[in-house]
Design an enzyme around this catalytic site. Structure first.
Site, PDB file in Angstrom:
ATOM      1  N   ASP A 116       0.832  -1.200   0.000  1.00  0.00           N
ATOM      2  CA  ASP A 116       0.000   0.000   0.000  1.00  0.00           C
ATOM      3  C   ASP A 116       0.869   1.254   0.000  1.00  0.00           C
ATOM      4  O   ASP A 116       1.903   1.307   0.668  1.00  0.00           O
ATOM      5  CB  ASP A 116      -0.889  -0.019   1.243  1.00  0.00           C
ATOM      6  CG  ASP A 116      -1.816   1.181   1.316  1.00  0.00           C
ATOM      7  OD1 ASP A 116      -2.796   1.202   0.555  1.00  0.00           O
ATOM      8  OD2 ASP A 116      -1.545   2.093   2.118  1.00  0.00           O
TER       9      ASP A 116
ATOM     10  N   GLU B 176       1.392  -0.400  -4.989  1.00  0.00           N
ATOM     11  CA  GLU B 176       0.457   0.685  -5.279  1.00  0.00           C
ATOM     12  C   GLU B 176       1.312   1.943  -5.480  1.00  0.00           C
ATOM     13  O   GLU B 176       1.741   2.567  -4.518  1.00  0.00           O
ATOM     14  CB  GLU B 176      -0.530   0.884  -4.130  1.00  0.00           C
ATOM     15  CG  GLU B 176      -1.553   1.985  -4.440  1.00  0.00           C
ATOM     16  CD  GLU B 176      -2.352   2.418  -3.222  1.00  0.00           C
ATOM     17  OE1 GLU B 176      -3.503   2.838  -3.415  1.00  0.00           O
ATOM     18  OE2 GLU B 176      -1.823   2.370  -2.093  1.00  0.00           O
TER      19      GLU B 176
END
Length: 529
Positions: free
Chosen positions: A210, A260
């Site tokens: 993330d 990401e």
């Protein structure tokens, strides 16, 4: 626990995989308490196997106060009790693998929860302590330290700094409940490598990272200056040393990393995908692209071009747990996605959006590389406008109520035509049962049956997955390209029916072809030349 042996080094399944994103809290509720759980996922593994996916990506299932949907992690080595236990997670990983489905877990390295043991110790230890060195604690500016240490903009609305009782401030690029870690500290680096090993030892095949470009911060935490290069907390050069050390861990297990990475600079984006760093990264230019032939073609071309120098496969995704659902987005006047443009009460033509979403499904599944499917996309679920008194997303509250937040794409899935006995943690609209998986499974024309057919062909027919793409001559509003072995995909985004190229037979179409074999507007088709 003994480590699970890595797969063969030649096992590059991830280059062409169809990966299904599971947001556990909203996937399937086995115990009837209104919240999805691991037992619910285990019960739906046959459904996922029949759908035809190769892997499951789980958004954070760890112990968390859920201040930001689980992206505020309190303990990476335990499962949140609302979802189940570590033992259940291990069973889920093994049972899925028995069905040929791998597991990918989510790691959030930029920050932890304010309930994490490290942060609670840092608050208790006070200024100047070793415990505070694991985070970014600073004295404030101003005569009495009453001003934040710098002016960095938040990834959510509001300030990036919160002052504690002893007068110091701590950095949080997201919500105050998510204090940023200090990645210059060796203890932070070692802990995350240990967390990676913990989950690889339990059989996971990969890790999704993330906010992968945010970890390292500029020395001294200087003020933000618009347009200054380098950015003080996005894509710092030092971050690549972290991912090289992570890659060494993954290579021991045959594991895969998915980043990401939101970066406009294609050359800097590609650095994350060098052979000794991450394996793949999410493709946000395609996800946010409007339903426009020229812009979609540009997004595809630029994506393939930026991956080519490092030999990494592209990824394709239409929606995720942060983004307006595809059916709704494609049914609006503005069909692209931009966080800043989200607003309440935006008119939507769901019939139009569903037709386009069906075509987009075939488009994304035919492109070279791997593809990600967010739970409920296979059901054609629309975005839900959540009643104000039920909204939970911090993006809504930190914007002062102007941003509707992300809850609308996180409403629990409808499995049956009977409403759930327990009120779900986010309310399901009355019409939601019409999208039930059990109803769509019996309907040959449903979105679910389209996805099953498409994923089945993608797995069994030659030409799909990683490999070359060549564009074919087509009208201005038509996308037409060839893959290997005579596979052709055509998508008509224009108002006039499109003439299909020569072919031996039709593999699959997102909607009916007209009597002359032409492709109607907002329809896609797979052909075998």
């Amino acid at each position: 626990m003994a480590a699970i042996p890595p797969p063969e080094a030649t096992d590059d399944w991830w280059r062409s995989a169809a990966i299904y994103q599971v947001y556990v809290r909203s996937f399937a509720d086995a115990d009837g308490d209104g919240t999805g759980d691991l037992a619910g996922v285990r019960g739906k593994l046959p459904y996922l196997a029949e759908l035809g996916v190769d892997a499951l990506w789980f958004t954070p299932w760890y112990l968390s106060p859920l201040a930001d949907g689980g992206y505020d992690v309190a303990d990476y080595r335990s499962i949140d009790p609302a979802f189940g236990t570590l033992g259940e997670a291990e069973k889920l990983i093994a049972e899925a693998r028995g069905l040929g489905i791998r597991t990918i877990v989510d790691i959030v390295p930029n920050h932890v929860s304010d309930q994490h043991a490290w942060f609670k110790a840092a608050l208790a230890a006070g200024p100047g302590s070793p415990e505070r060195e694991l985070f970014h604690f600073r004295p404030g500016r101003g005569e009495h330290g009453e001003l934040a240490p710098n002016d960095w903009p938040s990834q959510f609305a509001g300030s990036t700094w919160t002052r504690v009782d002893d007068g110091e401030w701590y950095l949080h690029l997201f919500a105050p409940e998510q204090p940023d870690l200090n990645w210059a500290h060796p203890v932070v680096r070692k802990e995350h490598e240990n967390v990676l090993r913990f989950w690889f030892d339990r059989g996971v095949a990969g890790v999704r990272i993330d906010s992968a470009a945010l970890l390292t911060k500029a020395d001294g935490l200087p003020d933000f200056v618009e347009g200054r290069d380098p950015h003080p907390y996005i894509d710092q050069d030092e971050i690549h040393d972290i991912y090289r050390s992570w890659r060494a861990v993954a290579d021991e297990y045959g594991g895969v990393f998915i980043g990401e990475v939101w970066l406009p600079d294609s050359e800097r984006f590609a650095r994350y995908l060098r052979p000794d760093e991450l394996h793949t990264a999410f493709n946000f230019s395609f996800l946010s692209c409007p339903w426009d032939a020229a812009r979609l073609r540009t997004a595809v071309e630029e994506t393939l071009a930026e991956h080519a120098p490092v030999g990494a496969p592209a990824t394709w995704v239409l929606c995720n747990h942060d983004v307006t659902r595809t059916v709704t987005r494609y049914g609006r006047q503005e069909t692209g996605f931009d966080f800043a443009a989200k607003a309440f009460g935006t008119p939507t033509d769901l019939e139009l959006g569903a037709r386009r979403a069906r075509a987009a499904a075939l488009l994304s599944l035919a492109l070279p590389g791997s593809v990600y499917l967010y739970q409920g996309e296979e059901l054609g679920l629309p975005e839900v406008e959540i009643p104000l008194d039920r909204i939970q997303d911090p993006m809504y509250f930190r914007s002062g109520g102007s941003d509707p937040g992300r809850d609308g794409c996180r409403v629990p899935l409808p499995w049956t035509a009977v409403p759930p006995a327990a009120e779900p943690w986010l309310p399901q609209p009355v019409y939601w049962t019409g999208y039930a998986a059990e109803l769509q499974s019996a309907d040959p024309g449903s979105m679910l049956r389209l996805y099953r057919a498409a994923l089945g062909l993608r797995r069994t027919e030659a030409g799909f997955g990683d490999g070359p793409l060549s564009w074919l001559p087509a009208a201005e509003d038509v996308l037409a390209f060839a893959r290997s072995d005579g596979l052709v995909c055509v998508v008509n985004l224009g108002p006039e029916p499109a003439v299909l190229p020569g072919h031996s037979h039709v593999l699959l179409a997102s909607g009916p072809l007209d009597g002359a074999g032409h492709l109607p507007q907002d329809t896609a088709v797979w052909l075998r030349a």
